[in-house]
Design a protein around this motif. Structure first.
Motif, PDB file in Angstrom:
ATOM      1  N   THR A 102      13.858   3.903  -4.570  1.00 42.05           N
ATOM      2  CA  THR A 102      13.578   3.179  -3.321  1.00 42.05           C
ATOM      3  C   THR A 102      12.130   2.698  -3.217  1.00 42.05           C
ATOM      4  N   GLY A 103      11.218   3.298  -3.995  1.00 41.04           N
ATOM      5  CA  GLY A 103       9.817   2.877  -3.911  1.00 41.04           C
ATOM      6  C   GLY A 103       9.122   3.035  -5.249  1.00 41.04           C
ATOM      7  N   GLY A 104       7.916   2.471  -5.330  1.00 36.06           N
ATOM      8  CA  GLY A 104       7.173   2.487  -6.586  1.00 36.06           C
ATOM      9  C   GLY A 104       6.745   3.890  -7.007  1.00 36.06           C
ATOM     10  N   SER A 105       6.411   4.740  -6.028  1.00 37.04           N
ATOM     11  CA  SER A 105       6.008   6.114  -6.373  1.00 37.04           C
ATOM     12  C   SER A 105       7.164   6.823  -7.066  1.00 37.04           C
ATOM     13  N   GLU A 106       8.362   6.681  -6.495  1.00 37.33           N
ATOM     14  CA  GLU A 106       9.555   7.293  -7.105  1.00 37.33           C
ATOM     15  C   GLU A 106       9.835   6.692  -8.475  1.00 37.33           C
ATOM     16  N   ALA A 107       9.565   5.406  -8.625  1.00 43.78           N
ATOM     17  CA  ALA A 107       9.808   4.757  -9.922  1.00 43.78           C
ATOM     18  C   ALA A 107       8.912   5.404 -10.983  1.00 43.78           C
ATOM     19  N   ASN A 108       7.637   5.617 -10.633  1.00 39.57           N
ATOM     20  CA  ASN A 108       6.723   6.231 -11.598  1.00 39.57           C
ATOM     21  C   ASN A 108       7.052   7.697 -11.836  1.00 39.57           C
ATOM     22  N   GLU A 109       7.488   8.407 -10.789  1.00 37.60           N
ATOM     23  CA  GLU A 109       7.944   9.790 -10.984  1.00 37.60           C
ATOM     24  C   GLU A 109       9.082   9.804 -11.990  1.00 37.60           C
ATOM     25  N   SER A 136      -7.013   3.735 -10.804  1.00 35.48           N
ATOM     26  CA  SER A 136      -5.679   3.117 -10.885  1.00 35.48           C
ATOM     27  C   SER A 136      -4.802   3.766  -9.834  1.00 35.48           C
ATOM     28  N   TYR A 137      -3.741   3.091  -9.447  1.00 35.28           N
ATOM     29  CA  TYR A 137      -2.862   3.656  -8.429  1.00 35.28           C
ATOM     30  C   TYR A 137      -1.416   3.585  -8.900  1.00 35.28           C
ATOM     31  N   HIS A 138      -0.736   4.736  -8.827  1.00 37.25           N
ATOM     32  CA  HIS A 138       0.678   4.754  -9.214  1.00 37.25           C
ATOM     33  C   HIS A 138       1.574   5.323  -8.117  1.00 37.25           C
ATOM     34  N   GLY A 139       1.003   5.627  -6.947  1.00 37.17           N
ATOM     35  CA  GLY A 139       1.835   6.101  -5.855  1.00 37.17           C
ATOM     36  C   GLY A 139       1.257   7.354  -5.220  1.00 37.17           C
ATOM     37  N   ASN A 140       1.936   7.806  -4.181  1.00 41.93           N
ATOM     38  CA  ASN A 140       1.386   8.882  -3.354  1.00 41.93           C
ATOM     39  C   ASN A 140       2.161  10.192  -3.415  1.00 41.93           C
ATOM     40  N   ALA A 213      -0.256   2.939 -17.198  1.00 40.03           N
ATOM     41  CA  ALA A 213      -1.311   1.995 -16.814  1.00 40.03           C
ATOM     42  C   ALA A 213      -0.709   0.799 -16.097  1.00 40.03           C
ATOM     43  N   GLU A 214      -1.496   0.246 -15.180  1.00 38.93           N
ATOM     44  CA  GLU A 214      -1.143  -1.047 -14.578  1.00 38.93           C
ATOM     45  C   GLU A 214      -1.645  -2.142 -15.523  1.00 38.93           C
ATOM     46  N   PRO A 215      -0.867  -3.166 -15.774  1.00 35.78           N
ATOM     47  CA  PRO A 215      -1.343  -4.222 -16.691  1.00 35.78           C
ATOM     48  C   PRO A 215      -2.535  -4.976 -16.120  1.00 35.78           C
ATOM     49  N   ILE A 247       4.292   1.057 -18.427  1.00 38.33           N
ATOM     50  CA  ILE A 247       3.504  -0.005 -17.797  1.00 38.33           C
ATOM     51  C   ILE A 247       4.001  -0.159 -16.355  1.00 38.33           C
ATOM     52  N   ASP A 248       3.089   0.082 -15.434  1.00 34.40           N
ATOM     53  CA  ASP A 248       3.422   0.074 -14.006  1.00 34.40           C
ATOM     54  C   ASP A 248       3.280  -1.363 -13.472  1.00 34.40           C
ATOM     55  N   GLU A 249       4.431  -2.002 -13.294  1.00 32.50           N
ATOM     56  CA  GLU A 249       4.446  -3.388 -12.784  1.00 32.50           C
ATOM     57  C   GLU A 249       4.903  -3.429 -11.330  1.00 32.50           C
ATOM     58  N   VAL A 250       4.693  -2.318 -10.612  1.00 36.33           N
ATOM     59  CA  VAL A 250       5.136  -2.277  -9.213  1.00 36.33           C
ATOM     60  C   VAL A 250       4.492  -3.423  -8.424  1.00 36.33           C
ATOM     61  N   MET A 251       3.213  -3.689  -8.695  1.00 38.36           N
ATOM     62  CA  MET A 251       2.552  -4.777  -7.966  1.00 38.36           C
ATOM     63  C   MET A 251       2.669  -6.113  -8.713  1.00 38.36           C
ATOM     64  N   THR A 252       2.663  -6.062 -10.028  1.00 34.45           N
ATOM     65  CA  THR A 252       2.557  -7.309 -10.797  1.00 34.45           C
ATOM     66  C   THR A 252       3.907  -7.957 -11.122  1.00 34.45           C
ATOM     67  N   GLY A 276       8.763  -2.582  -8.388  1.00 38.23           N
ATOM     68  CA  GLY A 276       9.009  -2.282  -6.971  1.00 38.23           C
ATOM     69  C   GLY A 276       8.743  -3.528  -6.153  1.00 38.23           C
ATOM     70  N   LYS A 277       8.126  -3.353  -5.021  1.00 43.02           N
ATOM     71  CA  LYS A 277       7.654  -4.428  -4.151  1.00 43.02           C
ATOM     72  C   LYS A 277       8.408  -5.758  -4.281  1.00 43.02           C
ATOM     73  N   GLY A 278       7.951  -6.634  -5.195  1.00 38.93           N
ATOM     74  CA  GLY A 278       8.472  -7.999  -5.290  1.00 38.93           C
ATOM     75  C   GLY A 278       9.946  -8.108  -5.629  1.00 38.93           C
ATOM     76  N   PHE A 405      -5.904  -9.879   4.869  1.00 38.63           N
ATOM     77  CA  PHE A 405      -6.124  -9.684   3.434  1.00 38.63           C
ATOM     78  C   PHE A 405      -5.876  -8.220   3.109  1.00 38.63           C
ATOM     79  N   TYR A 406      -6.055  -7.860   1.831  1.00 34.37           N
ATOM     80  CA  TYR A 406      -5.807  -6.479   1.399  1.00 34.37           C
ATOM     81  C   TYR A 406      -7.141  -5.884   0.943  1.00 34.37           C
ATOM     82  N   PRO A 407      -7.856  -5.190   1.852  1.00 32.04           N
ATOM     83  CA  PRO A 407      -9.171  -4.651   1.468  1.00 32.04           C
ATOM     84  C   PRO A 407      -9.041  -3.359   0.678  1.00 32.04           C
TER      85      PRO A 407
END
Ligand SMILES: Cc1ncc(COP(=O)(O)O)c(C=O)c1O
Length: 461
Positions: A102-109, A136-140, A213-215, A247-252, A276-278, A405-407
């Protein structure tokens, strides 16, 4: 006290008030007072087709009316098969099996657990450590947070985190190893790569299960692409030491950087891609992983075909219907072409803005995932004090002016380094890109005049 008693929402920040959004139209969100916000970051780089597309909503409603839930331990839906096939065909050749979460964190788990089970069942039972990268960020969730390198997010939970290892991700503009990019390229001696090998050898290759890693590093560094050739070298190391490359493509993923997956640009075949996301353009919580045939064959041979894992909502029919409809829109609207066109245009407009504002030290990114590094003074290379929350404040001004924006912060060393991600919906038009740049320009000008007067824009919304 009164506010706490009358407000039942456990907000992200309990001291803050958030605008209530009633609806969205294209690249805009509209709040209950009728104020419009241009969504210049697609929410959290998720609402990649903008808001209020009836086709996607109707596809979800149709599925909900037919069969809103089936448990994938016992049943599947046609939509699940169709979406897996569509995604599998978009991925590199040998990555064919798609697992949904259901989410990117679970995908990486899921990816990190799969790597571990794959090794264990093949007799490499000591392999369990994941190597991730700082900034780098892979989830919470605890596992994905352990793999990630976001110092601030990790700090509160340090005693709970898994004993994973970290290396620096390349940030050539401010190399954490104090190297010069040209120097690395000319003598092919890359400290960011030799450090990975040193870490593997120190941990013992027999203990290392995966490298993640995130690409293109998203929220933590602000859209930083790798130097050309970096991931080829990482792939070689993973092959040499039998390490699963995630390769974590949750954002890309799904066109954000101008290709279906950014993996195409880093020219390697990973063992697992997480996404994930997109995938649902934010219309439903949907994510997952695409797995290399080698791992699937391993599971069939050594694990009786069973991955010891699973979630109640894996492959949720309504979420999957949203994914199918979103991918249909991406294709029909030729979104990839738009990303390249508008991405180039936005990048160049931001370079112009850099000439005007010495707050901007760097413009980087790919496609419509673009980041700017914010400093106090570019000429003097003076950074903001992290306590000043410069990126947050700049975004606060922009929201007043009608764009979001995304700060982010900590891009340089976990605490120092402010950035803003600009990532509008992938179908944004030129007029909207111009409006994004205009509002950013005005926000920087207001930011400057407040700084001069020694005043601070206080973030309440
Ligand atoms: C690269 C990356 N991986 C993983 C995640 C975690 O995804 P989620 O918030 O859906 O759990 C994110 C979220 O921002 C992300 O950007």
């Amino acid at each position: 006290m009164e506010r706490i008693e009358n407000d039942y929402v456990f907000h992200r920040d309990l001291k803050k008030e958030y605008p209530i959004i009633t609806h969205g139209v294209g690249s805009y969100l509209i709040d209950e007072n009728g104020k419009k916000y241009l969504d210049a970051c697609s929410g959290a780089v998720a609402a990649n087709l903008g808001h209020g597309i009836p086709f996607i909503g109707e596809a979800m409603a149709d599925q909900a009316k037919k069969a809103a839930f089936v448990h994938t331990m016992r049943f599947e839906t046609k939509a699940l098969h169709q979406l897996a096939e569509t995604i599998g065909k978009m991925a590199p050749d040998q990555l064919n099996k798609v697992y949904f979460t259901t989410g990117g964190s679970e995908a990486n788990e899921s990816a990190m657990k799969l790597a571990r089970q794959y090794h264990r069942d093949a007799g490499r039972s000591q392999k369990h450590i994941v190597i991730g990268r700082w900034q780098s960020y892979h989830g919470n969730t605890i596992g994905s947070l352990s793999a990630g390198g976001d110092v601030k997010r990790r700090h509160a939970y340090t005693p709970n985190l898994l004993n994973y290892a970290h290396v620096y991700s390349p940030y050539c503009h401010r190399c954490p190893y104090d190297r010069q990019h040209d120097d690395c390229l000319s003598n092919q001696n890359w400290t960011c790569v030799t450090d990975i090998e040193r870490t593997i050898l120190e941990l013992g290759p027999e203990n290392v299960s995966a490298f993640i890693a995130e690409p293109i590093v998203g929220s933590q560094q602000g859209a930083v692409p790798p130097p050309p050739g970096y991931f080829e070298k990482v792939r070689e190391l993973c092959d040499r030491y039998e390490i699963v490359l995630i390769i974590d493509e949750v954002m890309t993923g799904f066109g954000r950087t101008g290709t279906n997956f950014a993996t195409e640009q880093i020219r390697i075949t990973p063992d697992i891609i997480t996404f994930g996301k997109g995938v649902s353009a934010g219309y439903a919580p949907l994510a997952g992983m695409i797995v290399h045939d080698r791992l699937i064959e391993g599971l069939i041979q050594n694990s009786d075909g069973k991955f010891i894992h699973g979630y109640t909502y894996s492959g949720h029919p309504v979420a999957v219907a949203a994914g199918l409809a979103a991918l249909d829109v991406y294709k029909r609207e030729r979104v990839l072409d738009n990303v390249i066109k508008q991405g180039d245009y936005l990048f160049n407009r931001l370079l112009e803005l850099k000439q005007k504002h010495t707050y901007i030290a760097d413009v980087r990114g790919r496609g419509l995932l673009i980041g700017i590094e914010l400093v106090r003074d570019r000429e003097l290379d003076l950074l903001f004090d992290p306590a000043e929350k410069a990126a947050d404040r700049l975004n606060g001004i922009a929201m007043e002016l009608g764009a979001v924006f995304y700060p982010g912060a900590g891009s340089i060393d976990g605490t120092k380094g402010e950035h803003l991600i600009i990532s509008p919906p992938l179908n944004a038009i030129k007029k909207e890109i111009d409006e994004i740049v205009r509002i950013l320009d005005e926000s920087l000008t207001i930011f400057k005049s407040l700084e001069r007067k020694g005043e601070r824009y206080e973030i309440t919304k």
